[in-house]
Scaffold this active site. Structure first.
Site, PDB file in Angstrom:
ATOM      1  N   GLU A  64      -3.035   6.937   8.279  1.00 29.48           N
ATOM      2  CA  GLU A  64      -4.191   7.895   7.445  1.00 29.48           C
ATOM      3  C   GLU A  64      -4.277   7.895   8.588  1.00 29.48           C
ATOM      4  OE1 GLU A  64      -4.228   5.171   3.019  1.00 29.48           O
ATOM      5  OE2 GLU A  64      -5.486   5.833   4.173  1.00 29.48           O
ATOM      6  N   HIS A  80     -14.525  -3.362   9.146  1.00 32.29           N
ATOM      7  CA  HIS A  80     -13.528  -2.754   7.987  1.00 32.29           C
ATOM      8  C   HIS A  80     -13.892  -3.938   6.764  1.00 32.29           C
ATOM      9  CE1 HIS A  80     -12.182   0.483  10.390  1.00 32.29           C
ATOM     10  NE2 HIS A  80     -11.744  -0.206  11.251  1.00 32.29           N
ATOM     11  N   ARG A 101      -6.043  -8.067  -8.457  1.00 35.94           N
ATOM     12  CA  ARG A 101      -6.352  -9.643  -8.370  1.00 35.94           C
ATOM     13  C   ARG A 101      -8.224  -9.966  -8.625  1.00 35.94           C
ATOM     14  NH1 ARG A 101      -9.557  -9.525  -3.515  1.00 35.94           N
ATOM     15  NH2 ARG A 101      -8.385  -8.534  -1.630  1.00 35.94           N
ATOM     16  N   LYS A 134       0.956  -1.759  -0.109  1.00 41.55           N
ATOM     17  CA  LYS A 134      -0.092  -0.104   0.332  1.00 41.55           C
ATOM     18  C   LYS A 134       0.992   1.310  -0.304  1.00 41.55           C
ATOM     19  CE  LYS A 134      -4.161  -2.097   2.322  1.00 41.55           C
ATOM     20  NZ  LYS A 134      -4.317  -3.346   1.524  1.00 41.55           N
TER      21      LYS A 134
END
Length: 672
Positions: A200, A235, A292, A116
């Site tokens: 973040e 999440h 994917r 990421k």
């Protein structure tokens, strides 16, 4: 096109790939672990190869065993599904070196987007807006805490190599950061073999919108529009739909072109998903790229009419994309709901057990019907602690969103599972929820609507008790109430219809409903039946309309009002299903419980599910306060913290770090 395909995965995606490959005339090979010898995906393939133990690290994450299985069976390609090794660059590279086609992007693209942090740096250089945060290599806990303090709380800690909600925590204050970071890193290492994280700013009321991209080896790349995946718990996605409600053509084009640019930047080939987070004012930020196929890909298939698995196989065989961007159109609206073995009322904890019965809507041919089922388990299969607890996916299509939502309610009403707890009733409430119906979507919807989505259980109504009672009577040979039952038997001595010579038949049943005893009395006088569940005797009639294994489809009439439902009697319990709701009633037998004694088991804390102890924060003799973390369990790659229910003193710890524990096992004894 290759002749033989090895499917390096399990569950519904393995079954789905096998079905598409069979349609294309490709022979398939399944791989399986000790826990999966009799799994549905094994039966779906032409060949099957055992690759190791039940835990993923001993089987589905063993690249060497999977590659050897491909060599031994002469497979020309490997489809990695999603999860496990699907985004593992070393596995993709090893397959390529072995001369076996990897049904996915090149290893270089996985490497570029697999982290990421690296992906965000790449997007930053490409001018794609990013959420403020730290995406660097310095993983020192104190340094990361300083970065979080500078960003401002709340912040989101996210596993750099993660996905599926694993290795992710929202942190509300500086004081809670280091504990959350340690938990995130453990979960990330367990799930992905990489404990690196990024930090973040946590956006308020964001929407999660992703773009499906597809590229081939001839330089072509398209986007197949967007999916809205905002409705999440822990999440993890619960509901996905396409197209995204409220999406304008201008923003769709902007996000789609940005996603294609991202794919081109890394030389992408195959199916991929570029994920964005969007604010209410329309601004969107790059989150990550999943290199994917996604779990939610069926909604894209339903609105475009294209089989994305077939596209994957054709692209992996060197063929060009089957369609150009200008050929792609959106038709109607699609919604997908993930049916999980879990308990929404207990924080969505996974539910482990054997499926004594599984009833699902009739499956339709690919993209040719209104309701589609992608499933990987059957009646008799076991939901284990080793893998994701998803039972099936329900995918529906409608001319518009309202019609699709109505069809999802229809599909949920036809979904019944016995042996594990499920989220079916929760999903039905979600479909009816006013905010969801109005498309007022964001990632906090479930928590915001908690009062209506997760209400306190109400007592079972009279009709539910009547259905359960009718199921008991039908199971004992009385399929319907008089006068129909009497006419059905030619031999009056063989009839089991409650008839008494010149007298009254009466029977009382005791049902345990959420801990409360409910008395139900059924009686027959002449040809007339009554049922009394606490509100006085009411006229009662029933008939069993159909039977599927242990499931009985019943129709009752109580006090002039009709109701239909499906009831499964299993292990002294009645599982009553109707209109998407599910109720479990225990049938109490006073004789069977005559020897029962009540004991005091106070002071113990028990395991909410089977799992492994991975961290213990206290020792015998320690004083603890209410809410203090005592230990951490891992189950299905997710961490669950066990906390003190009250102030007290730790008297004994019954397990050590690394021990496997069963559901209900006593973990800690706490005294006053």
């Amino acid at each position: 096109m290759f002749d033989t395909l090895l499917i390096a995965n399990r569950g519904e995606i393995a079954c789905r790939v096998a079905a598409t490959a069979r349609r294309l005339g490709i022979r398939t090979v399944a791989v399986y672990s000790d826990a999966d010898a009799n799994a549905r995906h094994v039966a779906a393939c032409d060949l099957a190869v055992h690759i190791g133990g039940a835990e993923p690290r001993a089987s589905y994450l063993r690249a060497d065993a999977i590659l050897q299985a491909a060599r031994d069976t002469g497979a020309g390609a490997i489809h990695p599904g999603y999860g496990f090794l699907s985004e593992n660059e070393a596995f993709a590279e090893a397959a390529e070196q072995a001369g076996i086609a990897f049904v996915g992007p090149p290893a270089s693209a996985i490497a570029a987007m697999g982290s990421k942090s690296a992906a965000k740096s790449l997007m930053e250089k490409a001018g794609v807006p990013l959420v403020p945060g730290y995406h660097g290599d310095n993983q020192d806990p104190q340094f990361l805490k300083e970065q979080a303090d500078a960003i401002g709380y709340p912040v989101l800690i996210k596993a750099s190599a993660g996905g599926g909600g694993k290795g992710m925590r929202v942190v509300e204050s500086s004081g809670a950061f280091l504990d959350a970071l340690a938990s995130c890193q453990r979960e990330a290492a367990s799930s992905f073999g990489d404990e690196r994280v990024l930090i973040e700013r946590y956006l308020q009321k964001p929407r999660h919108i992703e773009i499906q991209v597809f590229a081939d080896s001839h330089g072509n790349c398209v986007y197949l529009f967007e999916r809205d995946c905002s409705v999440q718990r822990r999440h993890q996605k619960v509901i996905e739909e396409a197209p995204a409600p409220g999406m304008t053509e201008e923003r769709r084009r902007a996000m789609g072109e940005a996603a294609v640019a991202a794919a081109r930047a890394v030389g992408y080939v195959g199916a991929g998903t570029v994920e964005f987070i969007a604010e209410p004012d329309g601004r969107f930020y790059f989150m990550e790229m999943n290199t994917r196929l996604q779990v939610e890909h069926p909604v894209t298939e339903m609105i475009t009419g294209h089989d994305l698995v077939e596209w994957q196989l054709r692209v992996a065989a060197g063929q060009p994309l089957p369609a150009r961007q200008e050929d792609l159109r959106i038709h109607g609206h699609a919604i997908e709901a993930r049916i999980y073995a879990e308990n929404p009322e207990k924080g969505f904890l996974p539910s482990i057990g054997t499926l004594a019965y599984l009833g699902l809507p009739a499956h339709v041919a690919f993209a040719n019907g209104d309701i589609r089922v992608d499933g990987g388990v059957r009646t008799g299969d076991t939901i284990t602690p080793f893998y994701d607890p998803m039972i099936a996916k329900l995918i529906v299509h409608g001319a518009d969103r309202d019609q699709a939502r109505a069809r999802m309610l229809q599909a949920l009403a036809q979904t019944q599972a016995v042996g594990v707890q499920t989220n079916v009733a929760f999903l039905a409430r979600l479909m009816r929820d006013s905010a969801f119906a109005a498309a007022d979507l964001d990632t906090g919807l479930i928590e915001r609507q908690r009062a209506t989505l997760l209400p306190e259980p109400a007592p079972a109504d009279a009709a539910t008790l009547a259905l359960a009672t009718a199921a008991v009577l039908a199971s004992q040979g009385q399929a319907q109430s008089a006068p129909h039952a009497a006419a059905a038997s030619a031999d009056p001595w063989a009839a089991r219809d409650g008839w008494r010579l010149g007298g009254r038949y009466q029977r009382q049943l005791q049902w345990i409903d959420n801990g409360e005893t409910r008395h139900v009395t059924v009686a027959r006088q002449g040809a007339d039946w009554t049922l009394d569940s606490g509100n006085g005797a009411q006229p009662f009639a029933w008939r069993a309309e159909d039977k599927h294994g242990p499931a009985r489809v019943l129709r009752i009439t109580l006090d002039g009002r009709e109701r239909a439902g499906t009831v499964v009697l299993h292990a002294d319990k009645a599982h009553v299903f109707g209109d998407g709701s599910a109720r479990v009633l225990d049938l109490y037998d006073p004789l069977a419980h005559a020897q029962d004694t009540q004991g005091d088991h106070g002071g113990g804390l028990t395991a909410p599910m089977p799992g492994k102890i991975i961290s213990i924060a206290v020792k015998a003799g320690d004083g603890v306060t209410k809410g203090q973390p005592l230990l951490v369990m891992e189950a299905m790659k997710m961490e669950h913290t066990i906390s003190a229910p009250a102030d007290g003193k730790v008297e004994e710890l019954f397990y050590a770090v690394g021990d496997q524990v069963a559901e209900g096992a006593e973990l800690v004894a706490i005294g006053a």
